[in-house]
Write a protein that holds these residues in place. Structure first.
Motif, mmCIF file in Angstrom:
data_model
loop_
_atom_site.group_PDB
_atom_site.id
_atom_site.type_symbol
_atom_site.label_atom_id
_atom_site.label_comp_id
_atom_site.label_asym_id
_atom_site.label_seq_id
_atom_site.Cartn_x
_atom_site.Cartn_y
_atom_site.Cartn_z
ATOM 1 N N THR A 189 62.420 0.954 -52.703
ATOM 2 C CA THR A 189 62.566 0.164 -53.934
ATOM 3 C C THR A 189 61.273 -0.605 -54.185
ATOM 4 N N SER A 190 60.239 0.101 -54.595
ATOM 5 C CA SER A 190 58.909 -0.495 -54.709
ATOM 6 C C SER A 190 58.768 -1.442 -55.897
ATOM 7 N N ASN A 191 59.741 -1.437 -56.804
ATOM 8 C CA ASN A 191 59.662 -2.313 -57.982
ATOM 9 C C ASN A 191 60.569 -3.529 -57.863
ATOM 10 N N SER A 192 61.012 -3.847 -56.649
ATOM 11 C CA SER A 192 62.012 -4.899 -56.445
ATOM 12 C C SER A 192 61.395 -6.291 -56.339
ATOM 13 N N TYR A 193 61.753 -7.166 -57.287
ATOM 14 C CA TYR A 193 61.339 -8.558 -57.190
ATOM 15 C C TYR A 193 62.192 -9.312 -56.162
ATOM 16 N N VAL A 194 63.394 -8.832 -55.913
ATOM 17 C CA VAL A 194 64.232 -9.436 -54.866
ATOM 18 C C VAL A 194 63.525 -9.289 -53.520
ATOM 19 N N LEU A 195 63.012 -8.094 -53.255
ATOM 20 C CA LEU A 195 62.262 -7.847 -52.023
ATOM 21 C C LEU A 195 60.965 -8.661 -52.008
ATOM 22 N N PHE A 196 60.289 -8.707 -53.141
ATOM 23 C CA PHE A 196 59.032 -9.462 -53.226
ATOM 24 C C PHE A 196 59.241 -10.918 -52.849
ATOM 25 N N TRP A 197 60.272 -11.559 -53.407
ATOM 26 C CA TRP A 197 60.484 -12.982 -53.133
ATOM 27 C C TRP A 197 60.941 -13.226 -51.698
ATOM 28 N N LYS A 198 61.665 -12.260 -51.129
ATOM 29 C CA LYS A 198 62.018 -12.366 -49.712
ATOM 30 C C LYS A 198 60.748 -12.329 -48.866
ATOM 31 N N LEU A 199 59.812 -11.469 -49.240
ATOM 32 C CA LEU A 199 58.535 -11.370 -48.532
ATOM 33 C C LEU A 199 57.752 -12.675 -48.639
ATOM 34 N N VAL A 200 57.726 -13.266 -49.825
ATOM 35 C CA VAL A 200 57.045 -14.553 -50.021
ATOM 36 C C VAL A 200 57.674 -15.626 -49.133
ATOM 37 N N ASP A 213 51.441 -7.391 -45.118
ATOM 38 C CA ASP A 213 50.470 -6.637 -45.910
ATOM 39 C C ASP A 213 51.007 -5.240 -46.230
ATOM 40 N N GLN A 214 51.594 -4.598 -45.236
ATOM 41 C CA GLN A 214 52.128 -3.243 -45.416
ATOM 42 C C GLN A 214 53.247 -3.227 -46.448
ATOM 43 N N ILE A 215 54.145 -4.195 -46.343
ATOM 44 C CA ILE A 215 55.270 -4.264 -47.289
ATOM 45 C C ILE A 215 54.755 -4.497 -48.697
ATOM 46 N N PHE A 216 53.832 -5.437 -48.836
ATOM 47 C CA PHE A 216 53.295 -5.765 -50.162
ATOM 48 C C PHE A 216 52.566 -4.568 -50.776
ATOM 49 N N ASN A 217 51.807 -3.855 -49.967
ATOM 50 C CA ASN A 217 51.062 -2.698 -50.460
ATOM 51 C C ASN A 217 51.976 -1.559 -50.901
ATOM 52 N N ASN A 218 53.206 -1.536 -50.387
ATOM 53 C CA ASN A 218 54.176 -0.500 -50.791
ATOM 54 C C ASN A 218 54.797 -0.792 -52.160
ATOM 55 N N LEU A 219 54.686 -2.039 -52.628
ATOM 56 C CA LEU A 219 55.251 -2.378 -53.929
ATOM 57 C C LEU A 219 54.399 -1.764 -55.039
ATOM 58 N N ASN A 220 55.032 -1.528 -56.187
ATOM 59 C CA ASN A 220 54.282 -0.861 -57.252
ATOM 60 C C ASN A 220 53.319 -1.824 -57.959
ATOM 61 N N THR A 221 52.465 -1.259 -58.777
ATOM 62 C CA THR A 221 51.392 -2.024 -59.409
ATOM 63 C C THR A 221 51.923 -3.135 -60.308
ATOM 64 N N SER A 222 53.038 -2.886 -60.985
ATOM 65 C CA SER A 222 53.569 -3.895 -61.911
ATOM 66 C C SER A 222 53.947 -5.177 -61.186
#
Length: 376
Positions: A189-200, A213-222
């Motif tokens: 789920t590379s476009n997930s903001y739920v995952l992004f905020w968990k990472l933050v 770094d690895q998790i963040f790099n897997n997220l999409n460009t948007s």
């Protein structure tokens, strides 16, 4: 008359135009019982919210209205409610929920202080997928938390160091398991903001890890190139400079360079502040270590993050505790914040080249290490 009409139209346009940057949030109690002031809290660093750090509201017709200024994008951001229980003025924090221009109505249950998530929200399916994927971690953590509580209760919250260390090792293993699940999810789920905020959130509580770094790099460009993604990317790059194996940055305070004060063999850089009790409790141990190993090439550098108004207290503690090594003041913690140092104490053990070889080492572990590596 035409001139007045023109001014009136311009005024209306201006109000409408500028109000578009303000997010009005509506909170509603489904029980229609909560009568205390309700507070809206941010769930991550305020830099992701363009300076907004919270708001409070009183009830009106069972509705709580909040205003978030400068909300120009449609990126979902995590928030929490702060409830007053009414018993001994105790406060409780709600689960995390997300707000955006498309999601600005939040219902809650005042009986249990729980958020009632709306299945129509754009992120609802994303949240469900995330929770399903992390279910094994959630279950393991619940069991470990229960074990920890039982041990604390039986020992009246007075645990021996071996028990504390054993529990910490289990939590460290669980943290690594969570990281592995998040890494796997980032590939799906590379476009997930739920995952992004968990990472933050993990980064802000744990500090830099290569896996982040690895998790963040897997997220999409948007996501990565969004306003919040760029902030996080910048934080990752800065924090990488204080990861194990990195050369500690040459911080400068009042024209004094940190690197100029490094010891001949090893240096402990310790971040603290003068009202940090755990920090102060370690000082007697550090005094003993310093007296024993300083002449063998060991140095201590204290960096205080005290606020401007607490500078006198900082000086008082140094004098009263007889801390005879080098001291720097990172006034209001400005440089510490840049490197995501937000828990205290935080320390780094450097070798003679300034490379970080240990992080958050205890005084006991430090003495063992120095005893093994600084033979007379």
């Amino acid at each position: 008359m035409k001139y007045r009409s023109f001014i009136f139209i311009i005024t209306l346009f201006s109000l409408n135009f500028f109000s578009q940057d303000k997010l009005i949030v509506v909170g509603k109690d489904v029980k229609n019982e909560y009568e205390e002031t309700l507070k809206l809290l941010i769930a991550c660093n305020e830099k992701y919210y363009k300076g907004f750090n919270g708001d409070s509201s009183v009830i009106k017709n069972n509705i709580y209205n909040f205003s978030i200024p400068n909300y120009k994008d449609n990126i979902p951001r995590p928030f929490r409610f702060l409830f007053k229980t009414g018993k001994n003025k105790v406060f409780k924090v709600s689960d995390i929920f997300f707000l955006s221009k498309k999601m600005n109505n939040i219902n809650f249950n005042s009986d249990n202080n729980k958020i009632i998530f709306d299945g129509k929200d754009n992120l609802h399916e994303e949240i469900i997928n995330y929770e399903t994927h992390m279910k094994s971690y959630t279950s393991k953590k619940s069991i470990l938390d229960s074990i920890k509580f039982s041990i604390n209760e039986s020992k009246k919250f007075k645990l021996e160091k071996t028990t504390i260390d054993s529990l910490q090792n289990l939590y460290d293993e669980l943290d690594q398991y969570e990281d592995s699940l998040l890494l796997n999810l980032s590939k799906k789920t590379s476009n997930s903001y739920v995952l992004f905020w968990k990472l933050v959130g993990k980064f802000e509580s744990k500090g830099y890890k290569n896996v982040y770094d690895q998790i963040f790099n897997n997220l999409n460009t948007s996501v990565k190139k969004s306003s919040v993604g760029l902030i996080f990317d910048n934080q990752l790059k800065k924090s990488e400079k204080i990861a194990l194996g990195s050369i500690f940055p040459d911080l400068i305070f009042d024209n004094r360079h940190i690197v100029a004060e490094l010891g001949e063999k090893y240096t402990l850089i310790d971040f603290w502040f003068s009202y940090c009790q755990p920090c102060i409790e370690d000082f007697p141990k550090y005094r003993e270590i310093y007296s024993k190993y300083h002449h063998r090439g060991f140095e201590i550098i204290n960096i205080s993050t005290d606020r401007t108004k607490d500078k006198d207290n900082w000086k008082r503690v140094i004098k009263e505790k007889e801390l005879i090594w080098e001291h720097f003041l990172d006034e209001n913690g400005m440089k510490a914040k840049q490197y995501n140092i937000n828990k205290f104490p935080t320390n780094f053990l450097l070798d003679t080249s300034g490379r970080i070889i240990k992080k958050d080492i205890t005084p006991e572990e430090l003495e063992i290490y120095l005893n093994e590596n600084l033979k007379q």
